[in-house]
Motif scaffolding. Structure first.
Motif, PDB file in Angstrom:
ATOM      1  N   LEU A  69       0.633  -1.150  -0.024  1.00  0.00           N
ATOM      2  CA  LEU A  69      -0.097   0.114  -0.045  1.00  0.00           C
ATOM      3  C   LEU A  69       0.808   1.318  -0.110  1.00  0.00           C
ATOM      4  N   SER A  70       0.457   2.261  -0.658  1.00  0.00           N
ATOM      5  CA  SER A  70       1.116   3.525  -0.857  1.00  0.00           C
ATOM      6  C   SER A  70       1.189   4.230   0.505  1.00  0.00           C
ATOM      7  N   THR A  73      -1.900   6.355   1.062  1.00  0.00           N
ATOM      8  CA  THR A  73      -3.048   5.353   1.475  1.00  0.00           C
ATOM      9  C   THR A  73      -2.786   5.109   3.031  1.00  0.00           C
ATOM     10  N   TYR A 255      -6.138   4.353 -12.309  1.00  0.00           N
ATOM     11  CA  TYR A 255      -5.616   3.930 -11.040  1.00  0.00           C
ATOM     12  C   TYR A 255      -5.988   4.722  -9.971  1.00  0.00           C
ATOM     13  N   VAL A 259      -7.932   2.653  -7.123  1.00  0.00           N
ATOM     14  CA  VAL A 259      -7.254   2.627  -5.581  1.00  0.00           C
ATOM     15  C   VAL A 259      -8.510   2.841  -4.615  1.00  0.00           C
ATOM     16  N   HIS A 263      -9.114  -0.266  -2.528  1.00  0.00           N
ATOM     17  CA  HIS A 263      -8.182  -0.266  -1.560  1.00  0.00           C
ATOM     18  C   HIS A 263      -7.072  -1.305  -1.554  1.00  0.00           C
ATOM     19  N   ASP A 264      -6.699  -1.751  -2.795  1.00  0.00           N
ATOM     20  CA  ASP A 264      -5.589  -2.711  -3.153  1.00  0.00           C
ATOM     21  C   ASP A 264      -4.900  -2.166  -4.378  1.00  0.00           C
ATOM     22  N   GLU A 265      -3.843  -1.443  -4.124  1.00  0.00           N
ATOM     23  CA  GLU A 265      -2.895  -1.162  -5.339  1.00  0.00           C
ATOM     24  C   GLU A 265      -2.793  -2.098  -6.409  1.00  0.00           C
ATOM     25  N   TYR A 266      -2.324  -3.421  -5.983  1.00  0.00           N
ATOM     26  CA  TYR A 266      -2.014  -4.088  -7.094  1.00  0.00           C
ATOM     27  C   TYR A 266      -3.268  -4.794  -7.921  1.00  0.00           C
ATOM     28  N   ARG A 269      -3.912  -1.833 -10.201  1.00  0.00           N
ATOM     29  CA  ARG A 269      -2.764  -1.709 -11.413  1.00  0.00           C
ATOM     30  C   ARG A 269      -3.236  -2.772 -12.527  1.00  0.00           C
ATOM     31  N   ARG A 285       3.005   0.160 -14.332  1.00  0.00           N
ATOM     32  CA  ARG A 285       3.981   0.852 -13.513  1.00  0.00           C
ATOM     33  C   ARG A 285       4.756   1.881 -14.202  1.00  0.00           C
ATOM     34  N   SER A 293       2.347   7.267  -5.450  1.00  0.00           N
ATOM     35  CA  SER A 293       1.492   6.268  -5.215  1.00  0.00           C
ATOM     36  C   SER A 293       1.078   6.139  -3.734  1.00  0.00           C
TER      37      SER A 293
END
Length: 293
Positions: A69-70, A73, A255, A259, A263-266, A269, A285, A293
């Motif tokens: 997570l960034s 976030t 993106y 997000v 609530h999940d960056e992967y 993406r 990326r 991020s």
């Protein structure tokens, strides 16, 4: 009553009786605090939000970092936790971000995707379209809008015709044949729907951007040459804007949207990668370069 249920009941009560901040902020904090409650109940069997300790925050930050997570976030979720902790009336202050950062191996510093930012800003997009229209290049201005709104490659943009747009309004997604004949369905946004509706008002049958007697490669070359010639008039900073950079703008906007939703960056993406038509996280990326991020 289980720890998780107990914490949820407390959060529900605090949330219903709070009128601090905007509705949007309170809702975002509520969701963030609930995610922490699941962690605290599972890991520490915590049953009272008022009994929150610094060690709980530190462990939760480490857990969020381990999931990729960034920093932004994580910091927002920390604000959410402190917000509800303060509502409990406990006067003991929780550990601040500066102290937290010093306790973490990588700190809480902001990070950026990639190294070479290509995305256009909203100002650059608007300024480029205004200049194009002023110079009699209305169709070119429209190609800029479609690339930024739907994440299209230049050859995908100029292939668009009236039937494409009509079907998109009906299906609620724009179907595009990309590289290698790969079909992808690009979700319709409010901005996208308005763009298509406005375009259909003046669009004739056939191709939108390739006139009779023109070749596709000629139109592509003209668009690329126009941006090369005029970009100094609408570029902010020292970046080199290209038509493909509009696809980067789309990727970054989508993106950020995913997000916030997932609530999940992967997962966000990967969702963007499918919308772009390549399906690879490492490529996404690159599109996010320069974006915090």
């Amino acid at each position: 009553m289980g720890s998780e249920s107990a914490l949820f009941q407390q959060l529900d009560k605090l949330h219903k009786h709070s009128n601090q901040g905007s509705l949007q902020t309170r809702y975002r904090y509520y969701e963030g605090a609930k995610r922490f409650a699941v962690f605290a109940a599972t890991t520490y069997k915590l049953q009272k939000f008022a009994n929150l300790k610094d060690k709980h925050l530190l462990a939760y930050v480490k857990s969020m970092q381990s999931k990729g997570l960034s920093a932004s976030t994580i910091k927002t979720d920390l604000s959410a936790i402190r917000f509800f902790y303060d509502l409990t009336g406990n006067q003991r202050p929780l550990i601040d971000n500066k102290t937290l950062s010093a306790s973490l191996e990588d700190g809480l510093e902001r990070r950026s995707f990639g190294k070479v930012p290509r995305a256009w800003t909203s100002f650059e997009i608007d300024a480029a379209k205004i200049r194009a229209i002023a110079l009699g290049e209305t169709a070119l201005a429209s190609t800029i809008s479609f690339a930024a709104t739907f994440g299209l490659r230049i050859h995908e943009t100029i292939r668009l015709d009236r039937d494409h747009l009509t079907r998109a309004l009906r299906d609620d997604y724009l179907t595009i044949k990309g590289k290698g004949g790969l079909l992808r369905e690009i979700p319709m946004t409010t901005k996208g729907r308005l763009l298509i509706q406005d375009t259909l008002v003046t669009a004739s049958s056939g191709k939108l951007f390739v006139s009779d007697g023109q070749k596709a490669h000629q139109v592509i070359k003209h668009i690329e040459n126009w941006i090369y010639t005029h970009r100094s008039h609408f570029t902010q900073g020292d970046r080199t804007l290209t038509y493909h950079g509009l696809r980067h703008t789309y990727a970054q906007e989508r993106y950020a949207y995913h997000v916030e939703r997932l609530h999940d960056e992967y997962t966000a993406r990967l969702t963007v990668s499918r919308e772009l038509g390549h399906g690879r996280d490492e490529v996404t990326r690159i599109y996010l370069a320069g974006m915090e991020s």
